[in-house]
Design a protein around this motif. Structure first.
Motif: not given
Length: 280
Positions: A23-25, A27, A29, A32, A35, A203, A206, A209-210
């Motif tokens: 979640v700390r990507v 974006l 919170r 994230a 996502l 989003i 990313h 990551i999602g």
């Protein structure tokens, strides 16, 4: 709790801590969290043809849980926006096992041994010790604490709902896939309503990551829901919160958060609780 159920829930705990750390990507919170949940929804949607439509008895629990998961995701994002991962995560996870244990014993007829009850109490106490005493001089802002506690209430609520829903459906994996498909759709619609269509486009860059976080989230919760169909809900819910130990390691090794003596003591208390749950 049998050894193989115990091991599967521990693996689920590690995966859960991992996707929360993602979640700390780069974006905010809410973006994230959305996502990752949309990523899980896409993966679940692709797998729906492999499972049957949930039984009629499971649909009320499934729809209730979809709403509860949206509330959980929103308040989790708010909590992470106002506090460290190493503080917010333990508080959000720490209260839920006690709530689930009380409801499971009083209303659902789940039978847990005295050793199992002791394990739940120790695990929850250790989680709270880590969050409050392990913070050192860093205090979690009041708004962060409130959001973390509300998140915990949502966790307890959807845990009970999904445990009963999976039992009613008699197919835990099918239940989880439908749940994540619904949850991904609900989170996408919520983000669209709150921030507009252009935010959803933001989003997509990313998406890796999602999908990674979504796969971790779905695997972790799928294993947990399956375990709830094999063992008392309260014991599974408590053991799942051993994810705090994995979060402790992630926060220290990868997120640069301080690992204090108090957090180590709390970790030992949690580990003792986990061992008692295995014995119970």
């Amino acid at each position: 709790m049998s050894a193989h159920v115990f091991a599967i829930v521990l693996c689920a705990a590690a995966l859960h801590a991992g996707w929360n750390a993602l979640v700390r990507v780069g974006l905010d919170r809410l973006l994230a969290v959305t996502l990752i949940q949309v990523g899980a929804g896409v993966l679940a949607l692709a797998m729906l043809p492999a499972v049957s439509v949930p039984d009629a008895a499971a649909w009320p629990w499934l729809l209730l849980s979809a709403v509860l998961h949206v509330g959980y995701n929103v308040f989790l994002a708010r909590a992470y926006a106002s506090g460290d991962f190493g503080q917010v995560y333990p508080i959000a996870r720490g209260s839920a096992p006690l709530i689930v244990a009380l409801v499971g014993v009083m209303l659902l007829g789940d039978q847990t041994s005295l050793i199992g009850h002791a394990g739940v109490v120790l695990l929850s106490g250790g989680i709270w010790w880590m969050a409050v005493r392990g913070a050192g001089a860093t205090r979690l802002p009041r708004i962060g604490l409130i959001n973390a506690l509300i998140t915990s209430a949502f966790i307890a609520s959807y845990t009970l709902s999904d445990g009963l829903g999976a039992r009613a459906n008699r197919d835990a994996i099918g239940y989880v896939l439908w749940l994540f498909a619904l949850n991904g759709l609900c989170m996408a619609l919520l983000l669209w309503a709150m921030r507009g269509r252009q935010t959803l486009a933001a989003i997509t860059g990313h998406y890796r990551i999602g999908l990674l976080g979504g796969a971790m989230s779905m695997a972790a919760y799928g294993a947990t829901i399956w375990a709830m169909s094999q063992a008392p809900i309260a014991m599974v819910a408590a053991l799942r919160e051993s994810s705090v130990l994995f979060a402790l390691a992630i926060s220290a090794l990868f997120l640069g958060e301080r690992l204090s003596r108090q957090r180590l003591v709390a970790g030992l208390i949690i580990l003792t609780g986990v061992m008692l749950l295995r014995l119970g």
